[in-house]
Design a protein around this motif. Structure first.
Motif, PDB file in Angstrom:
ATOM      1  N   SER A 119       0.853  -1.183   0.000  1.00 13.20           N
ATOM      2  CA  SER A 119       0.000   0.000   0.000  1.00 13.20           C
ATOM      3  C   SER A 119       0.888   1.231   0.000  1.00 13.20           C
ATOM      4  CB  SER A 119      -0.933   0.015   1.217  1.00 13.20           C
ATOM      5  OG  SER A 119      -0.206  -0.062   2.427  1.00 13.20           O
ATOM      6  N   VAL A 133      -3.077  -1.180  -2.691  1.00 11.46           N
ATOM      7  CA  VAL A 133      -4.024  -0.196  -2.143  1.00 11.46           C
ATOM      8  C   VAL A 133      -3.341   1.159  -2.187  1.00 11.46           C
ATOM      9  CG1 VAL A 133      -5.492   0.484  -0.218  1.00 11.46           C
ATOM     10  CG2 VAL A 133      -4.967  -1.943  -0.564  1.00 11.46           C
ATOM     11  N   HIS A 190      -7.135  -0.566  -6.937  1.00 13.55           N
ATOM     12  CA  HIS A 190      -7.746  -0.318  -5.631  1.00 13.55           C
ATOM     13  C   HIS A 190      -7.250   1.038  -5.135  1.00 13.55           C
ATOM     14  CE1 HIS A 190      -8.854  -2.266  -1.466  1.00 13.55           C
ATOM     15  NE2 HIS A 190      -9.353  -1.056  -1.605  1.00 13.55           N
ATOM     16  N   LYS A 210     -12.468  -0.289  -6.324  1.00 16.71           N
ATOM     17  CA  LYS A 210     -11.718  -1.532  -6.449  1.00 16.71           C
ATOM     18  C   LYS A 210     -12.268  -2.323  -7.614  1.00 16.71           C
ATOM     19  CE  LYS A 210     -10.298  -5.732  -4.051  1.00 16.71           C
ATOM     20  NZ  LYS A 210     -10.432  -6.584  -2.847  1.00 16.71           N
ATOM     21  N   TYR A 226      -8.336   1.524   7.590  1.00 20.80           N
ATOM     22  CA  TYR A 226      -8.655   0.927   6.291  1.00 20.80           C
ATOM     23  C   TYR A 226      -7.811  -0.321   6.052  1.00 20.80           C
ATOM     24  CZ  TYR A 226     -10.200   0.653   1.458  1.00 20.80           C
ATOM     25  OH  TYR A 226     -10.780   0.217   0.284  1.00 20.80           O
ATOM     26  N   TYR A 272      -8.367  -4.312   5.418  1.00 22.46           N
ATOM     27  CA  TYR A 272      -7.820  -4.998   4.237  1.00 22.46           C
ATOM     28  C   TYR A 272      -6.998  -6.222   4.642  1.00 22.46           C
ATOM     29  CZ  TYR A 272      -4.849  -5.690   0.110  1.00 22.46           C
ATOM     30  OH  TYR A 272      -4.176  -6.236  -0.961  1.00 22.46           O
ATOM     31  N   VAL A 289     -14.548  -3.964   1.187  1.00 19.07           N
ATOM     32  CA  VAL A 289     -14.224  -2.549   1.021  1.00 19.07           C
ATOM     33  C   VAL A 289     -15.140  -1.690   1.885  1.00 19.07           C
ATOM     34  CG1 VAL A 289     -14.148  -0.635  -0.622  1.00 19.07           C
ATOM     35  CG2 VAL A 289     -13.267  -2.864  -1.285  1.00 19.07           C
ATOM     36  N   CYS A 318     -13.757  -1.772   5.298  1.00 20.22           N
ATOM     37  CA  CYS A 318     -12.499  -1.019   5.336  1.00 20.22           C
ATOM     38  C   CYS A 318     -12.776   0.481   5.428  1.00 20.22           C
ATOM     39  CB  CYS A 318     -11.655  -1.321   4.107  1.00 20.22           C
ATOM     40  SG  CYS A 318     -10.993  -3.000   4.019  1.00 20.22           S
TER      41      CYS A 318
END
Length: 314
Positions: free
Chosen positions: A164, A188, A218, A232, A260, A264, A270, A273
């Protein structure tokens, strides 16, 4: 089995939060304020603490000075069970410091980067970072380190970790379009509403998200008190924020990121999240310091129970 749930790469410093400062002293003038508080600061560090408070085993990868502040930060990390074995100690630089003035209104900052300036993504030990099942990377500097950043992320992906990234503010004002290439390699990708506008040049947030969804599979955009939206695999979802009393907004975005990514990394939808991110961001602003108000898992669940009617998408 991986050693860590997440390895976080980025900045860490001391935050000196000046409370009740209504003016900047003129030369030769002294003013008195309500309080000056010391906290761990730096977006990556705040994210790490918030993630650890939610129960995930995190390691931090950054650079600290061999000084009182550096030792204090290590102690605070250890307090939350954060592994510090990947932190390098600078032989020359002091630990960074940020002075945050008047956080109750429109905050102003004075920052000494210190040892953070020594963190170079091209010098990372990829095998160490791959001890985590996930890596959260910060410190993208646009054209200044784009090639090194892309190379680092590609190497991480080759090890099988998920990645991420919070791209952060571009202090050059260029808003380098290479960020869209970076999105292709990130699992992410997070940014706030203002950053999304600057990077895409698109004012309507839904259209901005749709544009970025053509590059990243995402993408999440934080909307402050309005909540957040995510796309996403072409599906767009949103969740509203919560009405809370605001004391200090420092680190609210980093707290959102932790909520978030907690969702995940624990395999949540989602929608969940977004909910967790909004709750963590809302709870963060109720206390001074970037991670002081962020919840543990019990606090997260209690807030959701107490605000059941508001825990719905818009």
């Amino acid at each position: 089995m991986k050693k860590f749930d997440a390895v976080v790469i980025g900045d860490v410093n001391i935050d000196l939060v000046v409370v009740g400062c209504n003016q900047i002293p003129q030369p030769g003038q002294e003013i008195f304020v309500e309080n000056i508080r010391m906290h761990v600061g730096g977006g990556a560090a705040l994210f790490t603490i918030s993630l650890a408070k939610l129960g995930l085993h995190a390691a931090f990868n950054g650079v600290l000075g061999d000084d009182l502040y550096g030792h204090y930060i290590r102690e605070q990390f250890a307090r939350y069970g954060i592994d510090t074995s990947l932190i390098r100690t600078s032989p020359t630089s002091h630990t960074g410091i940020t002075i945050a003035i008047n956080p109750e209104l429109d905050r102003s900052f004075i920052t000494y980067a210190g040892s953070n300036s020594e963190l170079q993504v091209g010098d990372l030990d990829i095998a160490q970072v791959a001890l985590g099942r996930h890596a959260h990377v910060t410190g993208y500097r646009g054209r200044r380190n784009h090639d090194e950043f892309i190379a680092m992320v590609k190497k991480l992906k080759e090890t099988g970790v998920t990645v991420s990234c919070d791209v952060g503010w571009d202090d050059t004002g260029e808003w380098h379009s290479g960020v869209f290439e970076l999105m292709r390699y990130i699992d992410v990708f997070l940014m706030n509403e203002t950053e999304a506008f600057h990077y895409t040049g698109i004012e309507h947030i839904d259209d901005s998200l749709k544009y970025m969804g053509g590059f990243g599979r995402h993408v999440v955009i934080k909307l402050g008190p309005k909540g957040a939206i995510a796309m996403k695999d072409g599906l767009q979802l949103a969740h509203s924020g919560f009405v809370v009393d605001v004391v200090d907004t420092t680190g609210a975005g980093d707290s959102f990121n932790a909520g978030y990514l907690y969702g995940y990394l624990t395999g949540q939808s989602v929608e969940s999240c977004l909910l967790y991110g909004n709750v963590c961001g809302a709870m963060s602003v109720g206390s001074y310091g970037g991670s002081t108000g962020t919840p543990d898992r019990e606090g997260l669940a209690a807030f959701i129970r107490q605000n059941e009617d508001s825990c719905r998408a818009f």
